[in-house]
Design an enzyme around this catalytic site. Structure first.
Site, PDB file in Angstrom:
ATOM      1  N   ASP A   1      19.625   4.226   3.706  1.00  0.00           N
ATOM      2  CA  ASP A   1      19.293   3.802   4.901  1.00  0.00           C
ATOM      3  C   ASP A   1      20.464   4.067   6.000  1.00  0.00           C
ATOM      4  O   ASP A   1      21.391   4.990   5.666  1.00  0.00           O
ATOM      5  CB  ASP A   1      19.237   2.409   5.044  1.00  0.00           C
ATOM      6  CG  ASP A   1      20.103   1.333   5.184  1.00  0.00           C
ATOM      7  OD1 ASP A   1      21.380   2.123   5.127  1.00  0.00           O
ATOM      8  OD2 ASP A   1      19.813   0.468   5.480  1.00  0.00           O
ATOM      9  N   ILE A   2      20.263   3.911   7.299  1.00  0.00           N
ATOM     10  CA  ILE A   2      21.123   4.233   8.112  1.00  0.00           C
ATOM     11  C   ILE A   2      22.540   4.037   8.187  1.00  0.00           C
ATOM     12  O   ILE A   2      23.497   4.664   8.294  1.00  0.00           O
ATOM     13  CB  ILE A   2      20.403   3.718   9.564  1.00  0.00           C
ATOM     14  CG1 ILE A   2      21.325   4.556  10.966  1.00  0.00           C
ATOM     15  CG2 ILE A   2      20.732   2.323   9.726  1.00  0.00           C
ATOM     16  CD1 ILE A   2      20.462   5.735  11.155  1.00  0.00           C
TER      17      ILE A   2
ATOM     18  N   CYS B   1       0.797  -1.207  -0.024  1.00  0.00           N
ATOM     19  CA  CYS B   1      -0.085  -0.122   0.197  1.00  0.00           C
ATOM     20  C   CYS B   1       0.862   1.389   0.096  1.00  0.00           C
ATOM     21  O   CYS B   1       0.751   2.218  -0.646  1.00  0.00           O
ATOM     22  CB  CYS B   1      -0.801   0.077   1.119  1.00  0.00           C
ATOM     23  SG  CYS B   1      -1.939  -1.515   1.238  1.00  0.00           S
TER      24      CYS B   1
ATOM     25  N   ARG C   1      14.916   2.021   3.995  1.00  0.00           N
ATOM     26  CA  ARG C   1      14.962   0.999   3.257  1.00  0.00           C
ATOM     27  C   ARG C   1      14.441  -0.272   3.967  1.00  0.00           C
ATOM     28  O   ARG C   1      14.914  -1.373   4.012  1.00  0.00           O
ATOM     29  CB  ARG C   1      16.468   0.668   2.749  1.00  0.00           C
ATOM     30  CG  ARG C   1      16.293  -0.333   1.797  1.00  0.00           C
ATOM     31  CD  ARG C   1      17.661  -0.707   1.130  1.00  0.00           C
ATOM     32  NE  ARG C   1      18.937   0.207   0.957  1.00  0.00           N
ATOM     33  CZ  ARG C   1      19.999   0.487   1.364  1.00  0.00           C
ATOM     34  NH1 ARG C   1      20.345  -0.370   2.442  1.00  0.00           N
ATOM     35  NH2 ARG C   1      20.790   1.355   1.282  1.00  0.00           N
ATOM     36  N   SER C   2      13.430  -0.101   4.657  1.00  0.00           N
ATOM     37  CA  SER C   2      12.725  -1.165   5.254  1.00  0.00           C
ATOM     38  C   SER C   2      11.996  -2.077   4.387  1.00  0.00           C
ATOM     39  O   SER C   2      11.781  -1.691   3.124  1.00  0.00           O
ATOM     40  CB  SER C   2      11.483  -0.479   6.363  1.00  0.00           C
ATOM     41  OG  SER C   2      10.347  -0.296   5.412  1.00  0.00           O
TER      42      SER C   2
HETATM   43  N1  LIG Z   1       2.064   7.024   5.725  1.00  0.00           N
HETATM   44  C1  LIG Z   1       1.830   5.680   5.616  1.00  0.00           C
HETATM   45  O1  LIG Z   1       1.304   5.340   4.732  1.00  0.00           O
HETATM   46  C2  LIG Z   1       2.990   4.836   6.203  1.00  0.00           C
HETATM   47  C3  LIG Z   1       3.794   5.476   7.159  1.00  0.00           C
HETATM   48  N2  LIG Z   1       4.748   4.729   7.859  1.00  0.00           N
HETATM   49  C4  LIG Z   1       5.570   5.513   8.678  1.00  0.00           C
HETATM   50  O2  LIG Z   1       7.050   5.530   8.045  1.00  0.00           O
HETATM   51  C5  LIG Z   1       7.960   5.252   8.915  1.00  0.00           C
HETATM   52  C6  LIG Z   1       8.789   4.289   8.624  1.00  0.00           C
HETATM   53  O3  LIG Z   1       8.176   3.036   8.902  1.00  0.00           O
HETATM   54  P1  LIG Z   1       8.965   1.598   8.728  1.00  0.00           P
HETATM   55  O4  LIG Z   1       9.897   1.745   7.309  1.00  0.00           O
HETATM   56  O5  LIG Z   1       8.011   0.588   8.832  1.00  0.00           O
HETATM   57  O6  LIG Z   1      10.068   1.759   9.607  1.00  0.00           O
HETATM   58  P2  LIG Z   1      11.503   0.939   9.778  1.00  0.00           P
HETATM   59  O7  LIG Z   1      11.945   1.283  11.331  1.00  0.00           O
HETATM   60  O8  LIG Z   1      11.077  -0.521   9.574  1.00  0.00           O
HETATM   61  O9  LIG Z   1      12.666   1.541   8.867  1.00  0.00           O
HETATM   62  C7  LIG Z   1      13.140   2.822   9.101  1.00  0.00           C
HETATM   63  C8  LIG Z   1      13.983   3.005   7.945  1.00  0.00           C
HETATM   64  O10 LIG Z   1      14.754   4.310   7.762  1.00  0.00           O
HETATM   65  C9  LIG Z   1      16.304   4.079   7.890  1.00  0.00           C
HETATM   66  N3  LIG Z   1      16.777   5.443   8.726  1.00  0.00           N
HETATM   67  C10 LIG Z   1      16.651   5.398   9.976  1.00  0.00           C
HETATM   68  N4  LIG Z   1      17.243   6.717  10.138  1.00  0.00           N
HETATM   69  C11 LIG Z   1      17.901   6.908   9.369  1.00  0.00           C
HETATM   70  C12 LIG Z   1      18.641   8.119   9.013  1.00  0.00           C
HETATM   71  N5  LIG Z   1      19.058   8.789   9.918  1.00  0.00           N
HETATM   72  N6  LIG Z   1      19.211   8.209   7.825  1.00  0.00           N
HETATM   73  C13 LIG Z   1      18.749   7.359   6.800  1.00  0.00           C
HETATM   74  N7  LIG Z   1      17.992   6.549   7.021  1.00  0.00           N
HETATM   75  C14 LIG Z   1      17.397   6.369   8.116  1.00  0.00           C
HETATM   76  C15 LIG Z   1      16.401   2.961   8.500  1.00  0.00           C
HETATM   77  O11 LIG Z   1      17.853   2.579   8.123  1.00  0.00           O
HETATM   78  C16 LIG Z   1      15.419   2.083   8.030  1.00  0.00           C
HETATM   79  O12 LIG Z   1      15.532   1.629   6.525  1.00  0.00           O
HETATM   80  C17 LIG Z   1       7.286   5.538  10.277  1.00  0.00           C
HETATM   81  O13 LIG Z   1       7.161   6.633  10.793  1.00  0.00           O
HETATM   82  C18 LIG Z   1       5.853   4.816   9.948  1.00  0.00           C
HETATM   83  O14 LIG Z   1       4.902   5.034  11.031  1.00  0.00           O
HETATM   84  C19 LIG Z   1       4.752   3.342   7.469  1.00  0.00           C
HETATM   85  C20 LIG Z   1       3.858   2.855   6.706  1.00  0.00           C
HETATM   86  C21 LIG Z   1       2.916   3.380   5.939  1.00  0.00           C
END
Ligand SMILES: NC(=O)C1=CN([C@@H]2O[C@H](COP(=O)(O)OP(=O)(O)OC[C@H]3O[C@@H](n4cnc5c(N)ncnc54)[C@H](O)[C@@H]3O)[C@@H](O)[C@H]2O)C=CC1
Ligand SMILES: Nc1nc(=O)c2c([nH]1)NC[C@@H]1CN(c3ccc(C(=O)N[C@@H](CCC(=O)O)C(=O)O)cc3)C=[N+]21
Length: 352
Positions: free
Chosen positions: A245-246, A187, A222-223
């Site tokens: 990613d991080i 999605c 890159r999740s």
């Molecule tokens: N609006 C929407 O439809 C959706 C929003 N989200 C939101 O998106 C965000 C991320 O969700 P997920 O991917 O599930 O989180 P996750 O924690 O699995 O992945 C986070 C990613 O960001 C990277 N990252 C973290 N700090 C970083 C930095 N300083 N510099 C570069 N990369 C960095 C990590 O390496 C990882 O690849 C959350 O806030 C979540 O609530 C998630 C799914 C749907």
């Protein structure tokens, strides 16, 4: 065996399945960010155009309504909430509201982490349930990937089961050889693509499948659920994608002249500052409050899209960007509903 198991589990799975009011601390950071961006735009001190998710979602929701009329019965979606993540609850609440508005059934089943597997198995066997969504993270470990695969592929509205993920990475768009049943795409990545189509980053002059050829996109996340599939989908459509990613940056492309059938990715030693000047679009999804994208490095007139629940761009983004999309949640939900009616279509085609 199954029957006994069901009787034992039913009693504790279906307890008080109602929405709890949203705690105060959750009052929407993104709503505030969006309001602030709109205020700046209105003040006329910037040329940046703010694009709202609701605007992009509208045509998708219209499509859902049209398809709904062709279905034999009202679709039912079940959400499984087994974590304390406020963003998951927000998502579930918005999903419930949208389902109600568009005449779909939504039931939120709140279960403990260790009851989740049984609850999902029950829904798999229940013919009245058309689609399911498990809100992640649950354990925050590899166990979450296991749980993701428990949901039956025919009920997987998020396209996170292996068959769908395989098709996405292999650039295969249908589930069957007759090309009747469409594969489901995740999605949020698909929501980002719909936003890019809406604002014209996809070039309609170029044939379908190559419409991002010539575009350079940075994806900061890159999740496995959002960032990596997004980078792959964009590269499959022809873009040059820097996936940040991080730890490092990976470069996703279909090779020089987009000659390959599907994307490939390579690790690089590049830093954001080495490539950002080439990027037409920057998509962020960093889940931390403290993180801000270095706006000063953006190419003048870049397009900035944030899907994180946190505000990854500071207000100064409006001085550099040509288009700013502060949140995309509403588009994600529209895709979720669209995927649900697709699953129902697939089911009807299969039983026909
Ligand atoms: N609006 C929407 O439809 C959706 C929003 N989200 C939101 O998106 C965000 C991320 O969700 P997920 O991917 O599930 O989180 P996750 O924690 O699995 O992945 C986070 C990613 O960001 C990277 N990252 C973290 N700090 C970083 C930095 N300083 N510099 C570069 N990369 C960095 C990590 O390496 C990882 O690849 C959350 O806030 C979540 O609530 C998630 C799914 C749907
Ligand atoms: N299996 C799974 N899939 C997900 O996609 C998933 C998940 N688990 N766990 C939690 C995160 C978070 N997430 C959000 C989606 C939309 C809004 C949303 O609609 N936000 C509104 C703003 C809401 C507000 O104003 O607070 C908007 O963007 O306009 C928020 C958060 C999906 N996630």
């Amino acid at each position: 065996m199954i029957k006994t198991f069901q009787r034992q589990t039913l009693s504790y799975i279906f307890r008080g399945i109602t929405f709890r009011p949203r705690p105060r601390y959750q009052t929407s950071a993104m709503a505030t960010a969006t309001a602030a961006a709109l205020a700046v735009a209105k003040a006329g001190t910037t040329q940046c155009k703010v694009v709202l998710a609701t605007t992009v979602a509208q045509s998708l929701l219209d499509e859902v309504q049209t398809t709904l009329k062709t279905l034999q019965r009202k679709p039912k979606l079940v959400g499984f909430l087994a974590n304390e993540d406020p963003a998951s609850r927000t998502y579930a609440e918005w999903t419930g509201k949208s389902c109600e508005q568009y005449g779909l059934d939504f039931e939120l089943r709140e279960v403990d982490k260790d009851e989740l597997e049984a609850a999902v198995i029950l829904a798999n066997e229940d013919d009245s349930v058309d689609g399911g969504i498990i809100y992640f993270p649950i354990f925050g470990t590899k166990q979450d990937q296991y749980l993701q695969q428990i949901l039956d592929v025919s009920k997987d509205v998020e396209g996170l089961s292996h068959k769908h993920v395989f098709n996405m990475y292999q650039n295969i768009r249908f589930l069957d050889e007759n090309k009747a049943r469409k594969s489901i795409l995740p999605c949020t990545p698909l929501a980002v693509i719909k936003v890019l189509e809406y604002i014209g980053v996809y070039n309609k002059i170029i044939p379908y499948g190559n419409r991002l050829f010539g575009r350079t996109v940075m994806v900061v996340n890159r999740s496995e659920v959002v960032g990596r599939p997004l980078a792959a989908l964009l590269a499959n459509d022809g873009a040059s994608v820097y996936s940040v990613d991080i730890n490092n940056i990976q470069h996703f492309t279909r090779g020089e002249g987009v000659k390959m059938h599907r994307h490939h990715a390579v690790d690089t030693d590049l830093k954001v500052e080495d490539v950002i000047h080439k990027c037409d679009v920057v998509v962020t999804g960093v889940p931390s409050k403290g993180y801000k994208f270095p706006v000063e490095l953006l190419k003048d007139g870049a397009i900035c899209i944030n899907f994180s629940s946190e505000e990854n761009f500071g207000p100064e983004v409006m001085n550099k960007a040509s288009i700013y999309v502060p949140a995309i949640g509403k588009v994600t939900i529209a895709i979720l509903l669209r995927n649900l009616v697709r699953l129902c279509q697939n089911r009807e085609l299969k039983s026909a």
